[in-house]
Design a protein around this motif. Structure first.
Motif, PDB file in Angstrom:
ATOM      1  N   ASP A  85      28.575 -16.765 -22.129  1.00 57.50           N
ATOM      2  CA  ASP A  85      28.094 -17.956 -22.819  1.00 57.50           C
ATOM      3  C   ASP A  85      26.754 -17.707 -23.699  1.00 57.50           C
ATOM      4  OD1 ASP A  85      29.481 -19.505 -21.190  1.00 57.50           O
ATOM      5  OD2 ASP A  85      28.149 -19.667 -19.499  1.00 57.50           O
ATOM      6  N   VAL A  86      25.954 -16.600 -22.888  1.00 54.06           N
ATOM      7  CA  VAL A  86      24.715 -16.059 -23.401  1.00 54.06           C
ATOM      8  C   VAL A  86      24.870 -15.584 -24.691  1.00 54.06           C
ATOM      9  CG1 VAL A  86      22.808 -14.528 -23.276  1.00 54.06           C
ATOM     10  CG2 VAL A  86      23.768 -16.037 -21.316  1.00 54.06           C
ATOM     11  N   GLU A  87      25.829 -14.619 -24.904  1.00 52.89           N
ATOM     12  CA  GLU A  87      25.968 -13.900 -26.096  1.00 52.89           C
ATOM     13  C   GLU A  87      26.515 -14.887 -27.431  1.00 52.89           C
ATOM     14  OE1 GLU A  87      28.261 -10.375 -25.427  1.00 52.89           O
ATOM     15  OE2 GLU A  87      29.152 -10.183 -27.348  1.00 52.89           O
ATOM     16  N   GLN A  88      27.538 -15.966 -27.013  1.00 53.29           N
ATOM     17  CA  GLN A  88      28.074 -16.693 -27.893  1.00 53.29           C
ATOM     18  C   GLN A  88      26.872 -17.591 -28.555  1.00 53.29           C
ATOM     19  OE1 GLN A  88      32.123 -18.068 -27.634  1.00 53.29           O
ATOM     20  NE2 GLN A  88      32.109 -16.934 -25.652  1.00 53.29           N
ATOM     21  N   LEU A  89      26.042 -18.010 -27.324  1.00 54.49           N
ATOM     22  CA  LEU A  89      25.116 -19.034 -27.644  1.00 54.49           C
ATOM     23  C   LEU A  89      24.089 -18.400 -28.484  1.00 54.49           C
ATOM     24  CD1 LEU A  89      24.365 -21.967 -26.939  1.00 54.49           C
ATOM     25  CD2 LEU A  89      23.143 -21.331 -25.018  1.00 54.49           C
ATOM     26  N   ASP A  90      23.690 -17.322 -28.316  1.00 52.16           N
ATOM     27  CA  ASP A  90      22.655 -16.577 -29.210  1.00 52.16           C
ATOM     28  C   ASP A  90      22.976 -16.383 -30.529  1.00 52.16           C
ATOM     29  OD1 ASP A  90      20.025 -15.503 -29.092  1.00 52.16           O
ATOM     30  OD2 ASP A  90      20.702 -13.435 -29.346  1.00 52.16           O
ATOM     31  N   ASN A  91      24.324 -16.071 -30.623  1.00 51.15           N
ATOM     32  CA  ASN A  91      24.942 -15.733 -31.999  1.00 51.15           C
ATOM     33  C   ASN A  91      24.884 -17.131 -32.777  1.00 51.15           C
ATOM     34  OD1 ASN A  91      25.208 -12.979 -31.476  1.00 51.15           O
ATOM     35  ND2 ASN A  91      27.312 -13.255 -30.990  1.00 51.15           N
ATOM     36  N   LEU A  92      25.295 -18.094 -32.365  1.00 53.19           N
ATOM     37  CA  LEU A  92      25.358 -19.259 -33.206  1.00 53.19           C
ATOM     38  C   LEU A  92      24.117 -20.020 -33.564  1.00 53.19           C
ATOM     39  CD1 LEU A  92      25.483 -22.389 -31.953  1.00 53.19           C
ATOM     40  CD2 LEU A  92      27.286 -21.430 -30.518  1.00 53.19           C
ATOM     41  N   LEU A  93      23.048 -19.775 -32.865  1.00 44.95           N
ATOM     42  CA  LEU A  93      21.746 -20.682 -32.951  1.00 44.95           C
ATOM     43  C   LEU A  93      20.918 -19.975 -34.215  1.00 44.95           C
ATOM     44  CD1 LEU A  93      20.707 -20.918 -29.212  1.00 44.95           C
ATOM     45  CD2 LEU A  93      21.478 -22.537 -30.972  1.00 44.95           C
ATOM     46  N   GLU A  94      20.325 -20.938 -35.036  1.00 46.56           N
ATOM     47  CA  GLU A  94      19.322 -20.472 -35.903  1.00 46.56           C
ATOM     48  C   GLU A  94      17.753 -20.781 -35.285  1.00 46.56           C
ATOM     49  OE1 GLU A  94      20.875 -23.248 -38.733  1.00 46.56           O
ATOM     50  OE2 GLU A  94      22.646 -21.962 -39.116  1.00 46.56           O
ATOM     51  N   LYS A  95      17.619 -21.855 -34.446  1.00 43.01           N
ATOM     52  CA  LYS A  95      16.392 -22.068 -33.900  1.00 43.01           C
ATOM     53  C   LYS A  95      16.576 -21.810 -32.429  1.00 43.01           C
ATOM     54  CE  LYS A  95      13.509 -26.097 -33.181  1.00 43.01           C
ATOM     55  NZ  LYS A  95      13.249 -27.298 -33.186  1.00 43.01           N
ATOM     56  N   PRO A  96      15.533 -21.249 -31.671  1.00 42.74           N
ATOM     57  CA  PRO A  96      15.485 -21.079 -30.176  1.00 42.74           C
ATOM     58  C   PRO A  96      15.842 -22.513 -29.525  1.00 42.74           C
ATOM     59  CG  PRO A  96      13.809 -19.996 -31.611  1.00 42.74           C
ATOM     60  CD  PRO A  96      14.172 -21.037 -32.334  1.00 42.74           C
ATOM     61  N   LEU A  97      16.371 -22.066 -28.141  1.00 44.98           N
ATOM     62  CA  LEU A  97      16.161 -23.101 -27.310  1.00 44.98           C
ATOM     63  C   LEU A  97      16.109 -22.489 -25.911  1.00 44.98           C
ATOM     64  CD1 LEU A  97      19.179 -22.949 -26.044  1.00 44.98           C
ATOM     65  CD2 LEU A  97      19.965 -24.327 -28.122  1.00 44.98           C
ATOM     66  N   GLY A  98      15.886 -23.398 -24.946  1.00 50.90           N
ATOM     67  CA  GLY A  98      15.816 -23.038 -23.663  1.00 50.90           C
ATOM     68  C   GLY A  98      17.051 -22.935 -22.966  1.00 50.90           C
ATOM     69  N   VAL A  99      17.022 -21.970 -21.755  1.00 55.84           N
ATOM     70  CA  VAL A  99      18.520 -21.865 -20.998  1.00 55.84           C
ATOM     71  C   VAL A  99      18.085 -21.745 -19.615  1.00 55.84           C
ATOM     72  CG1 VAL A  99      20.002 -21.006 -22.804  1.00 55.84           C
ATOM     73  CG2 VAL A  99      18.577 -19.403 -21.308  1.00 55.84           C
ATOM     74  N   PHE A 100      18.683 -22.418 -18.852  1.00 58.83           N
ATOM     75  CA  PHE A 100      18.739 -22.295 -17.367  1.00 58.83           C
ATOM     76  C   PHE A 100      19.767 -21.503 -17.018  1.00 58.83           C
ATOM     77  CE2 PHE A 100      16.061 -26.096 -17.726  1.00 58.83           C
ATOM     78  CZ  PHE A 100      14.944 -26.165 -16.814  1.00 58.83           C
ATOM     79  N   ILE A 101      19.618 -20.733 -15.836  1.00 59.74           N
ATOM     80  CA  ILE A 101      20.866 -20.228 -15.139  1.00 59.74           C
ATOM     81  C   ILE A 101      21.271 -21.277 -14.033  1.00 59.74           C
ATOM     82  CG2 ILE A 101      21.691 -18.399 -13.683  1.00 59.74           C
ATOM     83  CD1 ILE A 101      19.952 -16.515 -15.067  1.00 59.74           C
ATOM     84  N   LYS A 102      22.498 -21.666 -14.185  1.00 57.84           N
ATOM     85  CA  LYS A 102      23.040 -22.558 -13.397  1.00 57.84           C
ATOM     86  C   LYS A 102      23.261 -22.025 -11.947  1.00 57.84           C
ATOM     87  CE  LYS A 102      24.688 -26.313 -11.695  1.00 57.84           C
ATOM     88  NZ  LYS A 102      25.944 -27.075 -11.798  1.00 57.84           N
ATOM     89  N   ILE A 103      23.077 -22.334 -10.772  1.00 52.95           N
ATOM     90  CA  ILE A 103      22.854 -21.794  -9.624  1.00 52.95           C
ATOM     91  C   ILE A 103      23.935 -22.575  -8.726  1.00 52.95           C
ATOM     92  CG2 ILE A 103      21.690 -21.203  -7.684  1.00 52.95           C
ATOM     93  CD1 ILE A 103      21.274 -19.079  -9.931  1.00 52.95           C
ATOM     94  N   ASP A 104      24.799 -21.883  -7.957  1.00 51.58           N
ATOM     95  CA  ASP A 104      25.640 -22.609  -6.856  1.00 51.58           C
ATOM     96  C   ASP A 104      25.024 -22.616  -5.637  1.00 51.58           C
ATOM     97  OD1 ASP A 104      27.302 -23.807  -5.224  1.00 51.58           O
ATOM     98  OD2 ASP A 104      29.060 -22.445  -5.922  1.00 51.58           O
ATOM     99  N   SER A 105      24.230 -23.572  -5.098  1.00 57.49           N
ATOM    100  CA  SER A 105      23.720 -23.656  -3.912  1.00 57.49           C
ATOM    101  C   SER A 105      24.378 -24.317  -2.675  1.00 57.49           C
ATOM    102  CB  SER A 105      22.099 -24.427  -4.094  1.00 57.49           C
ATOM    103  OG  SER A 105      22.403 -25.685  -4.406  1.00 57.49           O
ATOM    104  N   GLY A 106      25.652 -24.279  -3.033  1.00 49.22           N
ATOM    105  CA  GLY A 106      26.659 -24.845  -1.801  1.00 49.22           C
ATOM    106  C   GLY A 106      27.715 -25.686  -2.280  1.00 49.22           C
TER     107      GLY A 106
END
Lengths: 368, 368
Positions: free
Chosen positions: A110-131
């Motif tokens: 996800d991270v690699e592909q997203l970084d490659n396609l963007l021109e302008k920065p954006l925020g990312v959250f790491i999705k956590i499974d809490s149960g």
């Protein structure tokens, strides 16, 4: 006055505003910012009521829905769904359009592909499974989280925002004690993550919040933002979980009565799975698809569990009523169905009407 | 070639045409006219394939859907739903627009109100409950049928057409023997009605036919017309009932893979309850919401029951896969979901694409 001929989704504005005000108050008291999930109402008109109360940040459940709200003036949007890398164009558009756009990632691909396609920065959250075991990295898996964090750090276009979870397992709870147990278990895991990674990432935030937990729990220490959605309308399922009272449910579908069957105290309603969804819940051993209420000129009466939809086919709803209620109904009357799941009910109906006949938009009228 | 970014409803034209041709052949062999139920495809484009094969009469499930097809050129329409007297204006419009319009009645109040509002005569069927216990007069209740018939006879605008039933209880059958037992029981009751009333009403016809019975039964003696709908696409439920093979299912939803969870052999798909509906079926003790198939450039592979959706939330689908299938998938792939219930799946998606990228319309894009 509202003239009803076909299944019509009614919005009780008073109840809806009360739900909104109440959740804003609860978030404030808990010291959290509220980022309401707009996947429930999916409506710019209803979104405006949040805006008027000072809310400026929202969650949505798809990139298309993000476009709808971004074009309606919202510019701090979290797409609370695992990033769909196939929608690269839409992501780029949104990253230009929104002052703040946050997406969820959970893998290095996800991270690699997203970084490659963007021109302008954006925020990312790491999705956590809490149960909830739906999506995200397991909350105790510090190693995987750390590895992904390292991967994010070397990206040029991704700004790490924090950890985000949805304790969807609260939907299996019944009553305050069970909801609170799940909430404490879930946020406990999130707090552990914060302790572990805050030194490395001092500005990281924790984002949590499903409707049952947000409606009941007061202790949100160390959680920075809450993202409930369903509370906007609530529904029969939330009432059964213990998140709300029947009097808090803010939408109902007005359905014409098209046949009566006295020998089994059943009505056939014009209102089926294409209006209400097939979501169901078991109450007192009976699977029900909605509660049946009397409908007045400017309100529906509060229903009770003796009057319910026992079955749904594509356009038919089969209502089972008490003798006294049944006796009052004639073919051509219109009854109100309180939904088991308001998000899906609204998604199917794609428009709201209030008792004065005013219409409110729904995303579904424009997209898909 | 078809570029897929978001959940997309794929139509396999070859399978769909084969299903249509097969049902036309079965009806002809049975000596019945076919009045296909267009509530499944809800599409003028797909309707055209029936028209090209000589079909001129259709069923629909709402007056609004009747308007859609009437304005698209169909003029012999049965609205196979208890008449909704609140839509008086629409009924009048349709009775002018269609050369032949048939509605269903089951009470004297229906009949009286309908007769009062009409300017131009139309046909009515008495809806008969032959065992599904959804709507209609119980088939054995000759007294109630006779009383209603007498009421219809004194109407100026209503032309009695015959008796109509839908043996929806066939959906509970599993396998040919059980389907045939229900079909014989149901049409037995209809034949009794014909025997009883044919002298009084020599032109009355019997209309029957749900997809399971129409797909399997050959003996339709004394039944005049068949009204199956679901056969146009079939689905996993029909396959489980025994109406079709997996190879007959003609639609599938293309869903992007957005996350992988190797520890439980699960994928997160972009494709949830708002795309597929919450209809489910139990196979081998497991509740499933669709079967997962590999997707090629011009077809989906036939799925097997080891690869299925184990859960659905609003936009998420959770797919459980065999190890070998799981290992082949990467995030960003697109998989095909064969629906549990194709009518609801199509109703939610509101448009079809074929593998060449052509689009086909759906009623839901225009109405509601």
């Amino acid at each position: 006055m509202l003239q009803i001929e076909t299944p019509t989704l009614l919005l009780d504005k008073t109840r809806c505003l009360r739900n909104i005000d109440n959740m804003i108050l609860r978030s404030t008291k808990a010291g959290c910012s509220l980022r309401p999930h707009f996947k429930t109402a999916q409506s710019l008109a209803i979104g405006k009521w949040f805006w008027e109360r000072g809310v400026r940040q929202i969650s949505v459940s798809s990139l298309q829905m993000a476009v709808y709200f971004a074009e309606g003036g919202w510019d701090d949007i979290t797409v609370a769904f695992p990033v769909n890398i196939l929608e690269g164009k839409r992501i780029k558009y949104l990253s230009q359009k929104c002052a703040k756009l946050q997406l969820l990632v959970e893998s290095s691909s996800d991270v690699e592909q997203l970084d490659n396609l963007l021109e302008k920065p954006l925020g990312v959250f790491i999705k956590i499974d809490s149960g909830s075991r739906r999506s995200g990295i397991a909350a105790h898996n510090f190693e995987a989280v750390e590895k992904l964090l390292e991967r994010i750090k070397i990206c040029k276009k991704l700004i790490f925002k924090g950890f985000l979870t949805h304790a969807g397992h609260s939907y299996k709870a019944r009553g305050t004690t069970e909801i609170l147990a799940i909430q404490q278990q879930s946020i406990g895991l999130m707090r552990n993550l914060k302790s572990r990674f805050i030194k490395d990432c001092p500005s990281l935030i924790l984002s949590a919040g499903d409707t049952p937990c947000c409606s009941v729990a007061d202790d949100w220490a160390e959680i920075d933002e809450l993202r409930p959605g369903n509370f906007t309308f609530y529904d029969v399922m939330q009432w059964q979980i213990g998140s709300c009272s029947l009097d808090d449910i803010a939408i109902a579908t007005a359905c014409p009565v098209v046949a009566k069957h006295p020998e089994r105290l059943e009505l056939v309603l014009y209102g089926g799975a294409v209006h209400l969804s097939k979501d169901s819940i078991v109450i007192n051993g009976q699977t029900i698809f909605g509660l049946v209420a009397k409908l007045g000129k400017d309100a529906w009466e509060l229903p009770d569990v003796n009057n319910y939809l026992r079955g749904l086919s594509q356009e038919h709803g089969i209502a089972k009523l008490s003798q006294s209620f049944f006796d009052e109904v004639v073919v051509g009357d219109v009854l109100a169905i309180l939904p088991v799941h308001s998000c899906l009910n609204a998604d199917l109906m794609r428009a709201y009407r209030d008792f004065e006949g005013r219409s409110y938009d729904h995303f579904g009228s424009y997209f898909r």
